[in-house]
Write an enzyme that holds these catalytic residues in place. Sequence first.
Site, short mmCIF file in Angstrom:
data_model
loop_
_atom_site.label_atom_id
_atom_site.label_comp_id
_atom_site.label_asym_id
_atom_site.label_seq_id
_atom_site.Cartn_x
_atom_site.Cartn_y
_atom_site.Cartn_z
CB SER A 165 -4.42 -14.49 -6.80
OG SER A 165 -4.97 -15.12 -5.99
CG HIS B 2 3.92 15.25 3.12
ND1 HIS B 2 4.87 15.10 4.26
CD2 HIS B 2 4.32 16.67 2.64
CE1 HIS B 2 5.54 16.29 4.42
NE2 HIS B 2 5.37 17.23 3.58
#
Length: 459
Positions: free
Chosen positions: A280, A159
Amino acid sequence: MADGKLWGGRFTDDPAAAMVELSRSTHFDWALAPYDLQQGRAHANALLRAGLLDDQTHAALLAGLDQLQREVEQGEFEPAPGDEDVHGALERRLVEIAGADVGGRLRAGRSRNDQVATDLRLLLLDAATALRADLVDLCDALLIQAEQYAADPVPGFTHLQHAQPVTLGHEIGKHVQPLLRDLSRLQDWRSRTDVSPMGAGALAGNGLGLDPVATAADLGLSVSFANSIDAVSDRDFVAEFLFVTAMVGVHLSRLGEEICLWASTEFGWVHLNDQFSTGSSIMPQKKNPDSAELARGKSGRLIGDLVSVLTMLKGLPFAYNRDLQEDKEPVFDAIATLRLVLPALTGTVATLRFQPDIAGSGTTDGHALATELADFLVRAGVPFAEAHGVAGKAVRAADDAGVPLWELDLEQVDPRLAGAAECLTVDAALAARNHPGGTASEAVAQQLAGARKQVDQYR
Ligand code: ARG
């Protein structure tokens, strides 16, 4: 204009421009050209064996096919706008090279229906070999990384929450197993694809005495078709291939996702190599895991390719229908996609710099050793359901006191926990799991050795 149309005698009018545009497939089926020529040679041999060609015409046909192959390889011959498909284009050029009396004989007893099914099988068998090599390389890169960290503890997750300690080698090695299953699927797929449809003709077989079994052998395929109608209709081998490529895509997406996670600032488990990351355009500090993201993202089109072909096949009447022409673009896309993604992901994995100290620093966070307490009680004869409750109580007490489990007075939580503290170490938790497939370093080393042996067999 060049006319690579293989029909027309019964027509008065030429097809409309819109019909020609819709019908034309040369912009994608040209990839079949080498296989169509291989198949043409085998068919010429079949015609010779059946007494339908004399030796001289047979030799002239083979010479024409050889020249055509050279022209195709060197890019000297390419399909013209008037060619409907790869089969028409190649036959047109063969007739130009060898003359109508020779080139025009090759079509006897064959149809584009058995041709295209044969060509595609041959192409996919080759593509599967190339994909196998790419998959082996990725397994290799993963194994080399896993072997280095067979004994380094890290938190294991369920999980996406800390669950139990495992070793980093176990974490990395888990990605090899799905790929080994993919390699096995690809191997298994071959047995059903290694079948020749040649001699099935349009659907009813051939009436010229051509022996499909001999042609299959000539093509290097193990068997020939059992039912001529099925032979030209069957695209199971395309759908199955696409299931394997979609499954590979899903596996790569899960690996890609983990690389993204591991490379995040929060995890800090790996440094990405400059060669396999991008920056970027606005944020100068950025270094992004684009290869892993693209591996994750491209699984969508691989699944789409499978769904396209299954949907095209559903409810399709038997024998050939033109719908079947839609089998090629998805499967070519799947091959091209994986052949692009796999080497980049292999490079990404091979150049990852793991940070085992950082990765291991949180191994016991979130009370990841609580199961050890329960297991301690089970070894002492307590039913697990009860042991689970006692260990849960210890977790609550530790949380209340703001300390890790091993700093608690365990005996005070439950007298049966006396002596349990010695189980509450990562080393003890890992060592307890020294069974085949377990996460103890010895077991991991065995797992990785086993995987390496299998990978080597696929090489
Ligand atoms: N271009 C066709 C395909 O890709 C080849 C077979 C065409 N056969 C026919 N009867 N129109 O499926």
